[in-house]
Design a protein around this motif. Structure first.
Motif, PDB file in Angstrom:
ATOM      1  N   UNK A  17      19.218  31.465  -0.726  1.00  0.00           N
ATOM      2  CA  UNK A  17      19.082  30.143  -1.521  1.00  0.00           C
ATOM      3  C   UNK A  17      20.037  29.262  -1.307  1.00  0.00           C
ATOM      4  N   UNK A  18      21.270  29.518  -1.172  1.00  0.00           N
ATOM      5  CA  UNK A  18      22.384  28.358  -1.260  1.00  0.00           C
ATOM      6  C   UNK A  18      22.954  27.834  -0.056  1.00  0.00           C
ATOM      7  N   UNK A  19      22.821  28.905   0.930  1.00  0.00           N
ATOM      8  CA  UNK A  19      23.461  28.900   2.279  1.00  0.00           C
ATOM      9  C   UNK A  19      22.341  28.487   3.413  1.00  0.00           C
ATOM     10  N   UNK A  20      21.591  29.538   3.665  1.00  0.00           N
ATOM     11  CA  UNK A  20      20.743  29.534   4.544  1.00  0.00           C
ATOM     12  C   UNK A  20      19.652  28.501   4.570  1.00  0.00           C
ATOM     13  N   UNK A  21      18.878  28.165   3.235  1.00  0.00           N
ATOM     14  CA  UNK A  21      17.900  27.351   2.929  1.00  0.00           C
ATOM     15  C   UNK A  21      18.354  25.903   3.321  1.00  0.00           C
ATOM     16  N   UNK A  58       9.304  22.742  -2.993  1.00  0.00           N
ATOM     17  CA  UNK A  58       8.619  23.388  -3.899  1.00  0.00           C
ATOM     18  C   UNK A  58       8.186  24.729  -3.132  1.00  0.00           C
ATOM     19  N   UNK A  59       7.950  24.564  -1.922  1.00  0.00           N
ATOM     20  CA  UNK A  59       7.275  25.925  -1.101  1.00  0.00           C
ATOM     21  C   UNK A  59       8.329  27.124  -1.012  1.00  0.00           C
ATOM     22  N   UNK A  60       9.335  26.709  -0.450  1.00  0.00           N
ATOM     23  CA  UNK A  60      10.400  27.766  -0.214  1.00  0.00           C
ATOM     24  C   UNK A  60      11.037  28.098  -1.611  1.00  0.00           C
ATOM     25  N   UNK A  61      11.290  27.377  -2.385  1.00  0.00           N
ATOM     26  CA  UNK A  61      11.964  27.643  -3.818  1.00  0.00           C
ATOM     27  C   UNK A  61      10.863  28.729  -4.583  1.00  0.00           C
ATOM     28  N   UNK A  62       9.469  28.501  -4.453  1.00  0.00           N
ATOM     29  CA  UNK A  62       8.519  29.511  -4.987  1.00  0.00           C
ATOM     30  C   UNK A  62       8.491  30.635  -4.355  1.00  0.00           C
ATOM     31  N   UNK A  63       8.334  30.543  -3.012  1.00  0.00           N
ATOM     32  CA  UNK A  63       8.478  31.768  -2.193  1.00  0.00           C
ATOM     33  C   UNK A  63       9.658  32.551  -2.310  1.00  0.00           C
ATOM     34  N   UNK A  64      10.811  31.886  -2.373  1.00  0.00           N
ATOM     35  CA  UNK A  64      12.171  32.808  -2.800  1.00  0.00           C
ATOM     36  C   UNK A  64      11.931  33.552  -4.232  1.00  0.00           C
ATOM     37  N   UNK A  65      11.503  32.588  -5.151  1.00  0.00           N
ATOM     38  CA  UNK A  65      11.412  33.248  -6.435  1.00  0.00           C
ATOM     39  C   UNK A  65      10.695  34.300  -6.597  1.00  0.00           C
ATOM     40  N   UNK A  97       1.432  35.923   2.061  1.00  0.00           N
ATOM     41  CA  UNK A  97       0.276  35.398   2.622  1.00  0.00           C
ATOM     42  C   UNK A  97      -0.046  33.972   2.085  1.00  0.00           C
ATOM     43  N   UNK A  98       0.292  33.664   0.782  1.00  0.00           N
ATOM     44  CA  UNK A  98       0.047  32.457   0.402  1.00  0.00           C
ATOM     45  C   UNK A  98       0.905  31.439   1.175  1.00  0.00           C
ATOM     46  N   UNK A  99       2.341  31.717   1.218  1.00  0.00           N
ATOM     47  CA  UNK A  99       3.270  30.939   1.915  1.00  0.00           C
ATOM     48  C   UNK A  99       2.745  30.824   3.632  1.00  0.00           C
ATOM     49  N   UNK A 100       2.365  31.695   4.143  1.00  0.00           N
ATOM     50  CA  UNK A 100       1.821  31.803   5.362  1.00  0.00           C
ATOM     51  C   UNK A 100       0.528  30.802   5.458  1.00  0.00           C
TER      52      UNK A 100
END
Length: 195
Positions: free
Chosen positions: A165-169, A121-128, A79-82
């Motif tokens: 994290x390493x391929x798709x992102x 930052x956004x996608x890294x925090x999201x995935x984490x 929800x936060x990422x959205x």
């Protein structure tokens, strides 16, 4: 799209071929339309995922606090990422009346800056946080498995997140940046020709 009316008027008075402008206009409209569709699709997928996770919680009635915490972390993260995702995309998909090409370029540059923040930052925090939520959620069910099962289950999850994290992102980020940079560069080129 009203964004390009002033640009079109000025362009028609120039000696530069009109075909180049028409090509750019078609690309810009296509890009905005595709981004609007992607935004809608992302909203639907993430909201349906949140609903599905809520249904899992209700149906299976987890006993461990770690499972409940994992669910809450996963849903809140989505929800936060959205929220931030929609805030960035609002800049280019929000209908605007009579906006000029310079303002549209400013919107694109602002969008690019917000998109860069989301891509780093956004996608890294999201995935984490999604990873943390999944690990906590799985603890209750993994505790009932043999050591082999735990290693395989957590191993698969870790490999999947690492692959994302390493391929798709990086591939998705590169693709997004290429499209946006192409539109921005074309608009800047046209603006420079009109000066």
């Amino acid at each position: 799209m009203e964004e390009f009316n002033d640009l079109k008027n000025i362009w028609s008075q120039q000696k530069v071929p009109h075909q180049e402008y028409e090509t750019f206009l078609a690309e810009a409209k296509s890009y905005a339309k595709k981004e609007k569709f992607k935004n809608l699709k992302a909203n639907i997928i993430l909201l349906l995922t949140c609903i599905f996770i809520g249904i899992l919680w209700w149906y299976y009635q987890p006993q461990y606090i770690s499972t409940k915490l994992g669910i809450v972390i996963a849903i809140l993260t989505m929800l936060v990422y959205l929220f931030y995702y929609n805030d960035a995309y609002r800049l280019i998909i929000q209908p605007s009346e009579e906006i000029g090409s310079k303002q549209f370029l400013k919107k694109l540059l602002s969008f690019k800056q917000k998109q860069k923040m989301l891509q780093t930052k956004g996608i890294n925090l999201y995935l984490l946080f999604i990873f943390l939520g999944v690990i906590l959620y799985m603890y209750e069910y993994a505790s009932r498995m043999s050591l082999e099962g735990i290693v395989i289950t957590y191993g698969v999850v870790i490999v999947w997140f690492a692959f994302n994290w390493l391929y798709f992102k990086p591939r998705i980020i590169k693709k997004q940046n290429e499209k946006l940079n192409h539109i921005i560069n074309a608009l800047q080129k046209i603006e420079n020709q009109l000066k």
